[in-house]
Design a protein around this motif. Structure first.
Motif, mmCIF file in Angstrom:
data_model
loop_
_atom_site.group_PDB
_atom_site.id
_atom_site.type_symbol
_atom_site.label_atom_id
_atom_site.label_comp_id
_atom_site.label_asym_id
_atom_site.label_seq_id
_atom_site.Cartn_x
_atom_site.Cartn_y
_atom_site.Cartn_z
ATOM 1 N N GLU A 122 -7.698 -9.392 -14.818
ATOM 2 C CA GLU A 122 -8.736 -8.558 -15.166
ATOM 3 C C GLU A 122 -8.234 -7.187 -15.502
ATOM 4 N N ALA A 123 -7.314 -6.482 -14.794
ATOM 5 C CA ALA A 123 -6.712 -5.357 -15.062
ATOM 6 C C ALA A 123 -6.017 -5.539 -16.716
ATOM 7 N N MET A 124 -5.186 -6.297 -16.682
ATOM 8 C CA MET A 124 -4.274 -6.698 -17.863
ATOM 9 C C MET A 124 -5.406 -7.001 -18.926
ATOM 10 N N SER A 125 -6.241 -7.792 -18.687
ATOM 11 C CA SER A 125 -7.262 -8.030 -20.052
ATOM 12 C C SER A 125 -7.765 -6.649 -20.519
ATOM 13 N N ASP A 126 -8.286 -5.818 -19.453
ATOM 14 C CA ASP A 126 -8.825 -4.460 -19.886
ATOM 15 C C ASP A 126 -7.765 -3.749 -20.706
ATOM 16 N N LEU A 127 -6.497 -3.662 -20.199
ATOM 17 C CA LEU A 127 -5.567 -2.790 -20.803
ATOM 18 C C LEU A 127 -4.822 -3.468 -21.878
ATOM 19 N N GLY A 128 -5.011 -4.582 -22.278
ATOM 20 C CA GLY A 128 -4.365 -5.123 -23.450
ATOM 21 C C GLY A 128 -3.077 -5.743 -23.285
ATOM 22 N N LEU A 129 -2.746 -5.881 -21.947
ATOM 23 C CA LEU A 129 -1.436 -6.428 -21.497
ATOM 24 C C LEU A 129 -1.509 -7.933 -21.719
ATOM 25 N N ILE A 130 -0.480 -8.437 -22.348
ATOM 26 C CA ILE A 130 -0.395 -9.820 -22.662
ATOM 27 C C ILE A 130 0.164 -10.611 -21.519
ATOM 28 N N LEU A 131 -0.310 -12.030 -21.037
ATOM 29 C CA LEU A 131 0.189 -12.708 -19.884
ATOM 30 C C LEU A 131 1.225 -13.913 -20.449
ATOM 31 N N CYS A 132 2.311 -13.733 -20.212
ATOM 32 C CA CYS A 132 3.410 -14.758 -20.602
ATOM 33 C C CYS A 132 3.678 -15.527 -19.221
ATOM 34 N N VAL A 133 3.562 -16.968 -19.707
ATOM 35 C CA VAL A 133 3.680 -17.992 -18.452
ATOM 36 C C VAL A 133 4.874 -18.807 -18.557
ATOM 37 N N HIS A 134 5.593 -19.076 -17.561
ATOM 38 C CA HIS A 134 6.393 -20.260 -17.335
ATOM 39 C C HIS A 134 5.691 -21.346 -16.823
ATOM 40 N N GLY A 135 5.063 -22.236 -17.926
ATOM 41 C CA GLY A 135 4.145 -23.285 -17.188
ATOM 42 C C GLY A 135 4.641 -24.565 -16.852
ATOM 43 N N GLU A 136 5.223 -24.640 -15.639
ATOM 44 C CA GLU A 136 5.452 -25.928 -14.960
ATOM 45 C C GLU A 136 5.074 -25.921 -13.523
ATOM 46 N N THR A 137 4.731 -27.126 -13.087
ATOM 47 C CA THR A 137 4.453 -27.372 -11.775
ATOM 48 C C THR A 137 5.763 -27.903 -11.115
ATOM 49 N N ASN A 138 5.647 -28.404 -9.957
ATOM 50 C CA ASN A 138 6.876 -28.570 -9.023
ATOM 51 C C ASN A 138 6.480 -30.457 -9.126
ATOM 52 N N GLY A 139 6.103 -30.852 -9.978
ATOM 53 C CA GLY A 139 5.961 -32.248 -9.869
ATOM 54 C C GLY A 139 7.169 -33.084 -10.620
ATOM 55 N N PHE A 140 7.007 -34.304 -11.026
ATOM 56 C CA PHE A 140 7.960 -35.029 -11.655
ATOM 57 C C PHE A 140 8.552 -34.095 -13.015
ATOM 58 N N VAL A 141 9.867 -34.102 -13.154
ATOM 59 C CA VAL A 141 10.586 -33.199 -13.990
ATOM 60 C C VAL A 141 9.887 -33.130 -15.263
ATOM 61 N N MET A 142 9.649 -34.467 -16.050
ATOM 62 C CA MET A 142 9.089 -34.907 -17.279
ATOM 63 C C MET A 142 7.485 -34.446 -17.335
ATOM 64 N N ASP A 143 6.904 -34.436 -16.301
ATOM 65 C CA ASP A 143 5.440 -34.296 -16.335
ATOM 66 C C ASP A 143 5.081 -32.825 -15.917
ATOM 67 N N ARG A 144 6.017 -32.040 -15.546
ATOM 68 C CA ARG A 144 5.722 -30.516 -15.184
ATOM 69 C C ARG A 144 5.016 -29.772 -15.802
ATOM 70 N N GLU A 145 5.374 -29.740 -17.435
ATOM 71 C CA GLU A 145 4.600 -29.067 -18.189
ATOM 72 C C GLU A 145 3.102 -29.344 -18.531
ATOM 73 N N LYS A 146 3.068 -30.679 -18.760
ATOM 74 C CA LYS A 146 1.789 -31.292 -18.913
ATOM 75 C C LYS A 146 0.759 -31.279 -17.798
ATOM 76 N N GLU A 147 1.285 -31.319 -16.512
ATOM 77 C CA GLU A 147 0.521 -31.074 -15.640
ATOM 78 C C GLU A 147 0.019 -29.338 -15.352
ATOM 79 N N PHE A 148 0.810 -28.663 -16.105
ATOM 80 C CA PHE A 148 0.517 -27.267 -15.762
ATOM 81 C C PHE A 148 -0.781 -26.944 -16.963
#
Length: 335
Positions: A122-148
């Motif tokens: 919420e603070a980031m949103s108010d301040l205009g800071l951007i959220l960059c995400v490494h989007g992976e779970t700890n699942g099966f390696v080929m499905d990690r991004e899809k699961e995220f």
């Protein structure tokens, strides 16, 4: 034949630190005018003092090149609003790593529970800071991004004013999210536009193509190519160039990362030329990123020509993608 790029940007870049920084930083700074610098060094960049000191080390390493490091903070769920207000004077974004999911991410977020993250987001949103995400779970390696993907959807819905960048996307499902949520954006790497898992492990194992997220299927690569070549307004280039010394790549327990910084623009021009999409490369490597981040890049003109470029075997102790191979395009000069 020549092609000119104005102020190319690398919106996801690993420069490491110390001796490695001195080797790789000038290579990016030669052909790019700026880069979004990842904070997962050792120790991670979690304070304003660390941001300032790291930026000073980068500026020292790049020499006389015109290059602006766009700094980030390593996301922590206990940052206060007061701290973020001060940090916003020095950083463009915060980078969220799920704990242990990639290189030097052990101090990352242990829980993606929105209520745990709410005060910071919420603070980031108010301040205009951007959220960059490494989007992976700890699942099966080929499905990690899809699961995220469901986590991206929850974040986008819960914080509609927060710009969220899905870093180095690799799947057709992530591509589809771009048109479903107004506040979701993405970076795409050079190597994920070119390779699939077949190139990494379909024959002899290729350690210098091993990365996280791992390269996926042909249909995923085709989806990435489609939005990149047409200059989708929510997609920008981020190399995720991730150098490791040879002894950490050519070994048991190979480190994840593809080093593309010194060959990225040459290979991108070749790729876009092959698909008759050179007119869209300027947007992919600069204009779209400036729009998304509300950022005006310094001026740098990079002129490439269609003459062969033989890629060196290594830069210091780091082996680049296409080592010992010949690319069709080379950098003629930089202004």
């Amino acid at each position: 034949m020549t092609h000119t790029l104005i102020s190319p940007l690398d919106m996801h870049l690993h420069l490491r630190d110390e001796a490695m920084l001195k080797v790789v930083a000038p290579l990016s700074a030669h052909s790019f005018v700026g880069g979004m610098i990842m904070p997962n060094v050792v120790p991670p960049i979690t304070t304003i003092e660390a941001v300032i000191a790291y930026k000073e080390r980068i500026m020292s390493a790049i020499g006389n090149n015109v290059f602006e490091p766009l700094m980030t903070l390593f996301f922590r769920s206990d940052y206060t609003r007061e701290f973020l207000e001060k940090a916003a004077l020095h950083v463009k974004a915060l980078k969220l790593y799920p704990s242990g999911i990639t290189t030097n991410s052990e101090g990352g977020v242990a829980s993606m529970d929105i209520e745990v993250l709410r005060s910071v987001l919420e603070a980031m949103s108010d301040l205009g800071l951007i959220l960059c995400v490494h989007g992976e779970t700890n699942g099966f390696v080929m499905d990690r991004e899809k699961e995220f993907g469901s986590i991206y959807e929850s974040l986008a819905s819960a914080f509609p004013k927060l710009k969220i960048v899905m870093e180095h996307i690799t799947t057709k499902e992530s591509v589809a999210l771009l048109d479903r949520y107004e506040n979701l954006y993405a970076t795409i790497t050079l190597h994920h536009l070119l390779i699939t898992l077949d190139d990494v492990a379909g024959g002899m194992l290729q350690p210098h193509l091993f990365c996280k997220p791992i390269a996926k299927r042909y249909e995923d690569r085709d989806a990435l190519l489609h939005v990149s070549l047409k200059a989708h307004p929510k997609v920008m280039f981020g190399s995720d160039s991730a150098p490791h010394p040879i002894h950490k790549k050519e070994c048991c327990g190979c480190a994840a990362g593809v080093f593309t910084a010194p060959i990225a623009l040459q290979a991108l021009v070749e790729l876009f030329d092959k698909h008759n999409a050179l007119a869209n490369l300027q947007a992919f490597v600069s204009n779209t990123a400036q729009t998304i981040y509300g950022y005006k890049a310094p001026y740098k003109e990079v002129v490439l020509e269609k003459t062969p470029f033989v890629v060196t075997h290594s830069y210091g102790d780091v082996v680049p993608m296409f080592a010992n191979e010949t690319l069709a395009w080379s950098i003629k000069y930089v202004v």
